[in-house]
Design a protein around this motif. Structure first.
Motif, PDB file in Angstrom:
ATOM      1  N   LYS A 145       0.832  -1.191   0.000  1.00  0.00           N
ATOM      2  CA  LYS A 145       0.000   0.000   0.000  1.00  0.00           C
ATOM      3  C   LYS A 145       0.878   1.257   0.000  1.00  0.00           C
ATOM      4  N   GLN A 146       0.499   2.216  -0.825  1.00  0.00           N
ATOM      5  CA  GLN A 146       1.234   3.482  -0.844  1.00  0.00           C
ATOM      6  C   GLN A 146       1.080   4.232   0.476  1.00  0.00           C
ATOM      7  N   ILE A 206      11.192   6.996   3.035  1.00  0.00           N
ATOM      8  CA  ILE A 206      10.892   5.680   3.609  1.00  0.00           C
ATOM      9  C   ILE A 206      10.982   4.607   2.541  1.00  0.00           C
ATOM     10  N   LEU A 207      10.452   4.883   1.362  1.00  0.00           N
ATOM     11  CA  LEU A 207      10.519   3.911   0.279  1.00  0.00           C
ATOM     12  C   LEU A 207      11.960   3.645  -0.146  1.00  0.00           C
ATOM     13  N   ALA A 258       1.933  -3.753   3.910  1.00  0.00           N
ATOM     14  CA  ALA A 258       3.328  -3.332   3.805  1.00  0.00           C
ATOM     15  C   ALA A 258       3.429  -2.076   2.952  1.00  0.00           C
ATOM     16  N   SER A 259       4.382  -1.233   3.272  1.00  0.00           N
ATOM     17  CA  SER A 259       4.632  -0.041   2.464  1.00  0.00           C
ATOM     18  C   SER A 259       5.094  -0.446   1.077  1.00  0.00           C
ATOM     19  N   GLY A 260       4.579   0.240   0.057  1.00  0.00           N
ATOM     20  CA  GLY A 260       4.964  -0.097  -1.300  1.00  0.00           C
ATOM     21  C   GLY A 260       4.851   1.082  -2.242  1.00  0.00           C
ATOM     22  N   ILE A 261       5.521   0.974  -3.367  1.00  0.00           N
ATOM     23  CA  ILE A 261       5.435   2.007  -4.399  1.00  0.00           C
ATOM     24  C   ILE A 261       4.068   1.996  -5.049  1.00  0.00           C
ATOM     25  N   THR A 262       3.460   0.795  -5.127  1.00  0.00           N
ATOM     26  CA  THR A 262       2.145   0.639  -5.738  1.00  0.00           C
ATOM     27  C   THR A 262       1.172   0.049  -4.730  1.00  0.00           C
ATOM     28  N   GLY A 314      -0.153   8.375  -7.442  1.00  0.00           N
ATOM     29  CA  GLY A 314      -0.476   8.473  -6.026  1.00  0.00           C
ATOM     30  C   GLY A 314      -0.110   9.820  -5.435  1.00  0.00           C
ATOM     31  N   ILE A 315       1.048  10.341  -5.838  1.00  0.00           N
ATOM     32  CA  ILE A 315       1.504  11.635  -5.305  1.00  0.00           C
ATOM     33  C   ILE A 315       0.589  12.765  -5.759  1.00  0.00           C
TER      34      ILE A 315
END
Length: 367
Positions: free
Chosen positions: A175-176, A349-350, A227-231, A338-339
């Motif tokens: 998840k972004q 963080i990414l 989890a943190s993700g780009i997508t 997303g941004i």
């Protein structure tokens, strides 16, 4: 050590519901036939086959847990969740934006569809606790131990067949907006963070293992992982098997069919599962596992540093490509979308997460 930020997922004091289990995953697939063939070799049984959709189940229930649906691309369509309280179900129907389907989505059970902060459709169904549950074979395999020969004069046969899958165990979502999504699952379904992983330098939380709160009844260590993700995407799904022999049997069958293992066999650290990972024809990770941890609601949340070694106790070295850290054009496009849409995405963080994911825990192995 820098204090862990307060912005961590926590169990909710007053959740909207107390969900009981993960029900199903819906996937869009360009090639239904190749996907169907693969998942039969993987160990799932077909419940229903139509031109535009194929439903599969495990052995523990007649209800489908896996839906492959004809699409123009390979992607995650939705998630299903069961709850055992009709009062909770009625309450969720009143949430603004909720959609009620009297005839259900894939199993003819009425469902209410909610949307998590990433926009993922989550179908919620009220099912009495014992409805459509098939009895699990209680037969205990005999093992010989030093000083104790329980399997005397009985050779262990070698079977050539797909794994016997019990059920869909868990799903891992990238998840972004990590905290926003993780908190939504805690607040909406009463999920409990079993373990949270934080980055070694910034100490920012980036992964949470969520279990269902069933009071004194034991629940899987995690049924949903955020989890943190780009997508915003599905990272992998895992299916519960009986034991190590069943995991190994399934592995041999898939290898014999010409499929390539992704990572395994090994044992995880958080959750303790014996695991074996493969990739389906679309390249998505799917896992066979056995002997996972079971917690009631009394176990507190654990906090751990994240690195490759934190993912397993023993097993072969994690392949370099197991964690997808490559920055493809499609990923960068999704990140940009997303941004500009206003999502709270932390690039530092990414970047730190990407660096951590690329370091082998075994220093004598160079990627």
């Amino acid at each position: 050590m820098k204090q862990i930020p307060s912005a961590c997922p926590v169990r909710s004091d007053r959740p909207l519901s107390k969900a009981a289990d993960i029900a199903y995953i819906r996937l869009g697939r360009e090639n239904l036939e190749s996907a169907s063939e693969y998942y039969q070799d993987f160990g799932l049984d077909i419940v229903e086959k139509k031109e535009d959709r194929i439903l599969f189940r495990g052995n523990s229930s007649d209800l489908p847990c896996w839906s492959l649906e004809k699409a123009d691309r390979d992607f995650l369509i939705g998630l299903g969740i069961y709850l055992h309280s009709s009062e909770d179900f009625e309450r969720l129907k009143t949430i603004p934006g909720a959609e009620f389907l009297q005839n259900g989505r894939i199993n003819s059970i009425p469902c209410v569809t909610l949307f998590d902060p990433s926009g993922l459709p989550v179908d919620v169904m009220y099912v009495p606790e014992e409805k459509n549950k098939n009895p699990i074979d209680p037969t205990e395999e005999l093992w010989n131990y030093p000083g104790e020969s329980r399997r005397a004069n009985l050779p262990r046969p070698c079977e050539s067949r797909p794994s016997k899958i019990n059920r869909l165990g868990h799903a891992v979502f990238l998840k972004q907006e990590f905290l926003k999504n993780a908190s939504w699952y805690c607040d909406t379904f009463g999920m409990i963070p079993s373990d949270i992983q934080i980055l070694p330098e910034s100490k920012e939380p980036v992964i949470v293992f969520l279990r269902f709160d069933r009071g004194e009844i034991l629940s899987d260590h995690h049924s949903i992982v955020i989890a943190s993700g780009i997508t915003d995407s599905l990272e992998h799904c895992a299916f519960e098997l009986k034991d190590l022999d069943e995991v190994a049997t399934g592995r041999e069958w898939l290898l014999g069919k010409g499929y390539h293992s992704s990572w395994g066999i090994g044992r995880h650290l958080l959750g303790s599962q014996i695991f074996d990972y493969h990739r389906d024809p679309a390249g998505m990770l799917v896992e066979h596992y056995a002997d996972g941890d079971k917690f009631d609601n009394s176990v507190p949340t654990g906090i751990h540093l994240i690195n490759r070694k934190s993912l397993y106790q023993w097993g072969e070295n994690m392949p370099k490509d197991f964690l997808d850290t490559k920055l493809s054009l499609q990923k960068l496009l999704e990140l940009w979308k997303g941004i500009i849409s206003g999502r709270r995405i932390s690039i530092p963080i990414l970047i730190e997460l990407k660096k951590v994911a690329e370091i082998s825990p075994r220093t004598w192995i160079k990627y």
